[in-house]
Design an enzyme around this catalytic site. Structure first.
Site, short mmCIF file in Angstrom:
data_model
loop_
_atom_site.label_atom_id
_atom_site.label_comp_id
_atom_site.label_asym_id
_atom_site.label_seq_id
_atom_site.Cartn_x
_atom_site.Cartn_y
_atom_site.Cartn_z
CE1 TYR A 116 -3.80 -2.34 4.52
CE2 TYR A 116 -3.66 0.54 4.36
CZ TYR A 116 -3.48 -1.07 3.31
OH TYR A 116 -3.47 -1.56 2.58
CB THR A 128 -0.70 -0.31 1.36
OG1 THR A 128 -1.40 1.29 1.61
CG2 THR A 128 -0.19 -0.21 2.40
#
Length: 330
Positions: free
Chosen positions: A142, A117
């Site tokens: 995350y 990501t």
């Protein structure tokens, strides 16, 4: 030989399965169905329900199928949720990925493609596109959990005979151009998904988290990539490794950003519905502006996007949302 797709019943994973089958690959799917759907998996794929952290199940899969590569999507992906519940994210995204990598090394799997990501960058320096050499400063558990997995892959590949490709996603949206799958998770937090639900009356409008950022309209800016282009990048990554390419990290984006309000205007225009938009407080963990520099992926993977158009991304999202309504999924 077969490709194992973890999280293959989820949004991006189910698109990947169709992409591989379209390319005449043999596909095996592993998904615990926490957010994915069994019906989203192409019927030609072999399906196993279970967790990537279950080493015994992985051993059975590797013993039953001649697995050449793993494309790893399974994991948790909601930034604010990771801030509120960090240990679950470190367990699901990092600890279990470690178990998967260990099983892959033990089974002598040749290739590994990892779904990472742009959150590993945090808020980049300056306003220009971010390349892979930018400082890695994740601002949420995350992003940190994904970066830890990248590091584990790098170290494992140094010590063992496995080649990897890490693909750092920017903002994935849209749906399969043939209408076979799309973003189907109830309560999803993806901006375009939520806006499409609002346009179709499934939500009472949409909240915009902060309009006081240092951007032209005060809302965050993101690089939106169509899911079909994204999974094609994974296929190109696999082809490159098969041809002898070395391990690589590459951004997946178009190199062009749109603000939250830009996106909502596009959804309203495409749907013809002027749904309510509410400005609320900022969320923790949201970066101001994140736009990809896609030079490496276009150069190294010979990847060319086919759907670099926000209007097309929105329209495929709206079409899929309408299909979901007819399925009575919710």
């Amino acid at each position: 030989m077969a490709i194992l797709v973890t999280g293959g019943a989820g949004y991006i994973g189910s698109h990947m399965v169709w992409c591989l089958l379209d390319a005449h690959e043999d596909v095996v799917v592993l998904d615990r169905l926490s957010t994915g759907f069994r019906w989203a998996v192409a019927p030609e794929a072999k399906f196993y329900e279970g967790d990537i952290g279950d080493s015994e199940l992985l051993n059975r899969i590797f013993a039953s199928h001649d697995i050449e590569a793993i494309i790893h999507f399974a994991g948790s992906v909601v930034v604010p949720e990771s801030v509120a519940d960090p240990l679950t994210y470190y367990d699901n995204n990092t600890v279990k990925s470690r178990a998967l990598i260990a099983s892959a090394v033990k089974a002598k799997i040749k290739y590994f493609v990892f779904s990472s990501t742009a959150a590993v960058y945090g808020t980049p320096d300056g306003n220009g596109p971010v390349n892979e050499a930018a400082p890695l400063r994740p601002e949420s558990p995350y992003g940190s959990s994904k970066l830890m997995t990248e590091i584990m892959l790098k170290d494992a590949a140094f010590a063992h005979d496995i080649t990897y490709t890490v693909l750092r996603y920017f903002n994935v949206a849209g749906a399969d151009v043939h209408g076979r799958t799309g973003q189907s998770t109830a309560g999803a937090t993806h901006l375009i998904k939520v806006a499409c639900e609002a346009a179709l009356g499934k939500r009472n409008g949409i909240d915009v988290y902060g309009a006081d950022y240092p951007t032209p309209d005060g809302t965050c800016i993101r690089d939106f990539i169509h899911v079909t282009d994204l999974v094609n990048a994974h296929l190109r990554a696999l082809e490159r490794m098969r041809a002898g390419g070395s391990s690589i990290v590459a951004n997946c984006g178009y190199g062009r950003g749109f603000s939250v309000l830009d996106v909502l205007h596009q959804v309203k225009q495409a749907s013809g519905v002027d749904f309510p938009v509410r400005i609320v407080e900022r969320r923790p963990g949201d970066a101001v502006s994140v736009v990809a520099d896609p030079m490496r992926i276009t150069r190294e993977l010979a990847w060319e996007p086919c759907h670099d158009d926000l209007n097309f991304i929105v329209r495929t999202s709206l079409d899929w949302e309408s299909r979901l309504s007819r399925r009575n999924t919710y």
